[in-house]
Design an enzyme around this catalytic site. Sequence first.
Site, PDB file in Angstrom:
ATOM      1  CE  LYS A  80      -4.082   2.286   2.859  1.00 23.24           C
ATOM      2  NZ  LYS A  80      -5.078   1.964   3.500  1.00 23.24           N
ATOM      3  CB  SER A 155      -7.979   3.757   2.722  1.00 26.17           C
ATOM      4  OG  SER A 155      -7.153   3.103   3.376  1.00 26.17           O
ATOM      5  CB  SER A 179      -8.369   1.133   5.684  1.00 25.73           C
ATOM      6  OG  SER A 179      -8.573   1.972   5.411  1.00 25.73           O
TER       7      SER A 179
HETATM    8  N1  GLN Z   1     -13.043   3.655   6.363  1.00 23.23           N
HETATM    9  C1  GLN Z   1     -12.509   4.383   7.341  1.00 23.23           C
HETATM   10  C2  GLN Z   1     -11.998   5.910   7.304  1.00 23.23           C
HETATM   11  O1  GLN Z   1     -11.996   6.664   5.856  1.00 23.23           O
HETATM   12  C3  GLN Z   1     -11.082   3.601   7.203  1.00 23.23           C
HETATM   13  C4  GLN Z   1     -10.119   4.290   7.384  1.00 23.23           C
HETATM   14  C5  GLN Z   1      -8.678   3.330   7.251  1.00 23.23           C
HETATM   15  O2  GLN Z   1      -8.416   2.363   7.721  1.00 23.23           O
HETATM   16  N2  GLN Z   1      -7.602   3.448   6.695  1.00 23.23           N
HETATM   17  O3  GLN Z   1     -11.928   6.313   8.049  1.00 23.23           O
END
Ligand code: GLN
Length: 482
Positions: A80, A155, A179
């Site tokens: 990532k 993400s 994410s």
């Molecule tokens: N979807 C969540 C957010 O937007 C989780 C993000 C993440 O785990 N990096 O905060």
Amino acid sequence: MITLHELTIKKIHFLLTSKEFSAFDLTKEFFDYIEKKDKEIDAYKLLLKDEALRQANEIDKKIAAGEEISLLAGVPLAIKDNILIKNTLTTAGSKILANYKAAYNATAIEKLKKQGAIFLGKTNIDEFAMGSSTETSAFRKTKNPLDLTRVPGGSSGGSAAAIASHQSVAALGSDTGGSVRQPASFCGLVGLKPTYGAVSRFGLIALASSLDQIGPLAKTVEDAAILLEAIVGKDKYDNSSENFQFQANSIYNKDDLKGLKIGIIKEINLNSLEKDLAIAFQKNLKQLENLGASIEEISIPHLSLSLACYYVLMPAEASSNLARFDGLRYSPSDKTGSLKDIYFETRGEYFGSEVKRRIVLGTFVLSSGYYDAFYHKARLVQTLIKKEFEEVFKKVDLIVLPTTPTTAFKFNEKINDPLEMYLSDIFTVPANIAGLPAISLPIYGENKLPYGFQFLANHFQEATMLNAAYLLEQSTHERRSL
Ligand code: GLN
């Protein structure tokens, strides 16, 4: 002939050590395929071809010399793009880091490198890991390989899409509120968020430091376990890291679930889930019983506050973490004028709107006069939720719940409605709020798109959790490949 979609870590190890193919050939095969396939998927932000082929050659030399190689040697991974690889562009999906080259390796990368893993490239992410669809990336729209009109989740959407389209064997993502697990669920993969502190966060571009964890995405529980073993442990560069060891072989500890108590959360009304998800979830619950587990109802009375609590704590921490992007360090430094002008213009131009929204929100909940009403209150709620989980884990070994309320949604379905987008994290956020380990496995109802089945365990009980997940996976053979 190398068949990319059949590869798992152990299979690669076997084929490399029995000289069916070389690490160089395997890596080359991946890049040839990526060059064609990623035009359609857009999973990768950057490919690391020269370095990967060089690494592969090193592994081949070791094999030729008869040296013993580790399980991960020669295994191609996707990383990532918020995890630092030295001397490599690392953008975190943001224009503000468009030209930033990492000065050092993240600890997780360092550990994988020592084992001989090969990094194919950096994968697309929501900007600074803020999002659930990878649509907030400043650079590209990653498609869900199972249905190109749908998002891969986020993400860590690029990492998930890379594996699901066979452009990588496994990947690293990061999980602050879901994410790793949510994109795994949307793309039919296994996604693992380790206990907070199990894996060093050193070299992970911080979103919310008290919640962030690096975790593996993979096709199988076994692969996720092998990667977890490789990246856990105390790190002098991350004070929150713990001296935790994990043995991937612990997934084979028991071959049934007799004596294991699994909790289903009373506050999540299974009848209120969308029908196909309820079918898929119940089917797997039944299977856990068939394997010998006993299922009991447990209560986390304040579970429903997790999401609200998360969307106060996370922006608060994000707003202070992102203060370092000031136009003088890291960022494109093309602005002139007073210091204030440089700040305003850099941050105004190079941050996307979701990032700005969270900075404003976070600054607000931390500001004097509102701190007690919002930030402090959210911390209190967090303590309450943690205690409720603590109590429940005196009665049961694991908790199960769905990973997401829906299958992968369509592009543009939620991007203009932040609240709707945030609601997709409803089942993943509790594990982060309580610092617990969690794993998502693909499950299917009657439709063709996957949901996720999530196990949560008490802190550092990854072995029990992965053993159960492995048994469920093996007994249902739910994994479907493109
Ligand atoms: N979807 C969540 C957010 O937007 C989780 C993000 C993440 O785990 N990096 O905060």
